[in-house]
Design an enzyme around this catalytic site. Sequence first.
Site, PDB file in Angstrom:
ATOM      1  N   TRP A  75       8.770  57.808  12.864  1.00 39.07           N
ATOM      2  CA  TRP A  75       9.271  56.812  12.025  1.00 39.07           C
ATOM      3  C   TRP A  75       8.507  55.571  12.367  1.00 39.07           C
ATOM      4  CZ3 TRP A  75      11.694  59.124   8.448  1.00 39.07           C
ATOM      5  CH2 TRP A  75      11.987  60.373   8.562  1.00 39.07           C
ATOM      6  N   THR A  78       7.735  53.210  19.029  1.00 41.66           N
ATOM      7  CA  THR A  78       7.396  53.795  20.510  1.00 41.66           C
ATOM      8  C   THR A  78       8.722  53.632  21.372  1.00 41.66           C
ATOM      9  OG1 THR A  78       6.894  51.455  20.906  1.00 41.66           O
ATOM     10  CG2 THR A  78       5.276  52.696  19.941  1.00 41.66           C
ATOM     11  N   ASP A  82      12.427  51.395  20.561  1.00 43.24           N
ATOM     12  CA  ASP A  82      13.730  51.698  21.066  1.00 43.24           C
ATOM     13  C   ASP A  82      14.380  50.764  21.936  1.00 43.24           C
ATOM     14  OD1 ASP A  82      13.491  53.450  19.182  1.00 43.24           O
ATOM     15  OD2 ASP A  82      13.349  55.241  20.424  1.00 43.24           O
ATOM     16  N   LYS A 149      21.656  58.842   0.244  1.00 38.78           N
ATOM     17  CA  LYS A 149      23.179  59.000   0.010  1.00 38.78           C
ATOM     18  C   LYS A 149      23.914  57.622  -0.610  1.00 38.78           C
ATOM     19  CE  LYS A 149      27.393  60.216   2.534  1.00 38.78           C
ATOM     20  NZ  LYS A 149      27.921  60.718   3.678  1.00 38.78           N
ATOM     21  N   ASP A 246      35.012  65.751  10.867  1.00 35.62           N
ATOM     22  CA  ASP A 246      34.810  66.612   9.765  1.00 35.62           C
ATOM     23  C   ASP A 246      33.521  67.554   9.980  1.00 35.62           C
ATOM     24  OD1 ASP A 246      35.196  67.546   7.200  1.00 35.62           O
ATOM     25  OD2 ASP A 246      33.998  66.440   6.038  1.00 35.62           O
TER      26      ASP A 246
END
Length: 401
Positions: A75, A78, A82, A149, A246
């Site tokens: 994505w 680097t 993060d 979604k 779940d």
Amino acid sequence: MQPETIDSEGPYRLLYCSSKGDKAGVVQELEKGVEPNLADYDKRTALHLASCEGCTEIVVLLLEKGADVNSVDRWGRTPLSDARSFGHEKICKILEVNGGTDPVGLDSLSPGYEIDQSEVDMTEAILIGEGSFGEIYLVKWRGTEVAAKTIRSSIASNPMVKNTFLKELALWKKLRHPNIVQFLGVINKPDRLIFLTEYLRNGSLHDILRKKGRLDPQTAVAYALDIARGMNYLHQHKPHAIIHRDLTPRNVLQDEAGRLKVTDFGLSKIAQEKDVLGYKMTGRTGSYRYMAPEVYRRESYGKSVDVFSFALIVHEMFQGGPSNMAEDGEQIADRRAYEDSRPHLSSYLYPEPIKTLLQRCWHKSPDCRPAFDEIILQLEAIQDKFQNKESMGSCCNCAIL
């Protein structure tokens, strides 16, 4: 759909130890000859994970061992991206001193940043499934296939449903782990809400078992480790543990490298430490076939409900599918809750250590079930035995473990 067996060495042990801050484990993997720059399918390295988890000592060690300070993941992020996302200032300084750069700039300050709706053409979306509140589509974003979604427009105006959806996003955007499906961003359109995650084209564990049937023991253990590592990350999440609630084969997806990732936190809860008695969850929440007895009985519960579900998933991988398919899921849950019913464990299919582990994981007392960090250690020990014995290739020989 996936290889018969998986290279269980690979970079994943190094990645796991790096994200957990396990210095001894990282040193052990590096001494085995594992390259510090090896990465998972998403091109995320040990340095990426140590940086986002705030493991300063591991960051320093990896850099000393030659880790690429500017390795770029799938994505475009680097290790410095993060570290900035999660506010680890000390690590940011260390990476910058070593030449670290942040190509995504301001985006790194918001892991779940909003995506302009013009970047995703929903008119060309391909329906690939249905979720708790809406459909799941395959779309393209910045030239990459991703999963979108959605929340149905007919219920998007419901404040309770919208709040649940946004809580899911707020939770998911904080997660970074090789065995957790990656959240990418949210599109807030006037008529509906949509968020994007990575798209795993190999489908779910449910699909794999339906097409292949019973897995060979070594593959089943490797898959179980993938799931356990993802779940351990959720359960050890700071400041509060994340309970999936779940966990089913449909909510475990496979990437192109053959590794499994946990997804769908629509039913998740953040386990607040102050709630000593735990949460109350209605018996109709989650999937009956994988539901812990205390959930079905509408009792207080904790992280061990996921351990119970995990055991049933592992059981299916060795057997090739769920037991009693002809029986209604609610009836199965009822018998497990009130009659202490459990699936049969044939010595022909299940190695003795696996049988013992499953019996502990689906124990009727939640307090007697092991935590995922302990499950990982036991599975790794079992995996080592498989690797040391070529004769373990057939199910008939499993019992000698």
